[in-house]
Write an enzyme that holds these catalytic residues in place. Structure first.
Site, PDB file in Angstrom:
ATOM      1  CB  CYS A   2      42.412  31.169  37.931  1.00  0.00           C
ATOM      2  SG  CYS A   2      40.703  31.373  38.473  1.00  0.00           S
ATOM      3  CG  HIS A  26      41.937  34.332  34.493  1.00  0.00           C
ATOM      4  ND1 HIS A  26      42.276  33.030  34.153  1.00  0.00           N
ATOM      5  CD2 HIS A  26      40.890  34.229  35.346  1.00  0.00           C
ATOM      6  CE1 HIS A  26      41.453  32.192  34.753  1.00  0.00           C
ATOM      7  NE2 HIS A  26      40.608  32.894  35.485  1.00  0.00           N
ATOM      8  CD  GLU A  59      44.799  33.414  31.715  1.00  0.00           C
ATOM      9  OE1 GLU A  59      45.501  33.849  32.643  1.00  0.00           O
ATOM     10  OE2 GLU A  59      43.650  32.969  31.872  1.00  0.00           O
TER      11      GLU A  59
END
Ligand code: MN
Length: 229
Positions: A96, A204, A206
């Site tokens: 990001c 994202h 994660e």
């Protein structure tokens, strides 16, 4: 065990969980203590995390009205860090804001506000839940990203991602190539094809650590980091 240096940001939990699942040791970097030179000696890989907008002065532009004020000192620290890491041949995963920092660090620029500067763009900002699917990305089949996501792509060249950004890579830094784009043309991933592992993604990954859709990105970073030292 590979040690991965991770840049500090307000919500680190998912980044740490995604890395810890791979067996890596996470070292959160403190700009006040951890000089870029010391970091590249102490870690085996670098992960740049999300956060606020990069100061447009760093790519020679006046701020757009929607551009957020810079986080004090963070841009300069992370730019020095990613330059040192690339110089030291460390594997890098930039997420990001991280991909934006990496692009600016090596001479690229950013679209400062997708909704107002790219009319007709898809929605790139769905805040909740954090793993909500926002749009597809089209991935260059010959890229590191495609190799990492091989199982998920199942022979195709697109996959669905989340999205929480209003800025994106604009002019790509010399030496980098675009390896994923959204349907509206927004750049969603860049890589250095001359390095074994230097990848930035605009979404994202994660946030999917519990369900594993993008675990391969973290596993790839850690595998590359284990080989690096
Ligand atoms: Mn997006």
């Amino acid at each position: 065990m590979a040690v991965i240096g991770v840049t500090r940001t307000s919500t680190l939990n998912d980044y740490e969980s995604a890395l810890e699942r791979t067996g890596a040791e996470v070292r959160i970097l403190d700009p006040a203590v951890d000089s870029p030179e010391a970091v590249v000696r102490a870690v085996n890989g670098l992960m740049l995390t999300g956060g606020r907008d990069v100061d447009p002065a760093l790519f020679g532009e006046a701020p757009h009205e929607t551009t957020e004020p810079a986080e004090c000192g963070r841009d300069e620290y992370e730019i020095a860090l990613v330059r040192a890491a690339l110089e030291a041949q460390l594997p890098i995963l930039a997420i990001c804001r991280g991909v934006q920092v990496m692009n600016v660090a090596f001479g690229g620029s950013l679209v400062q506000d997708i909704p107002s500067m790219m009319p007709g763009a898809v929605t790139h900002r769905i805040e909740n839940p954090r793993s909500a699917i926002a749009h597809d990305v089209w991935i260059d089949r010959s890229s590191l990203l495609a190799r990492l996501l091989e199982d998920r792509l199942e022979g195709g060249d697109s996959c669905a991602v989340n999205s929480r950004h209003h800025q994106a890579v604009n002019t790509v830094a010399p030496g980098f190539i675009v390896t994923a784009t959204a349907p509206d043309g927004v750049i969603e991933a860049i890589e250095r094809p001359d390095r074994p592992f230097c990848l930035g993604v605009q979404w994202h990954p994660e946030n999917f650590w519990r369900t594993g859709e993008f675990s391969a990105l973290f596993e790839g970073l850690v595998e590359s980091a284990s080989r690096a030292k």
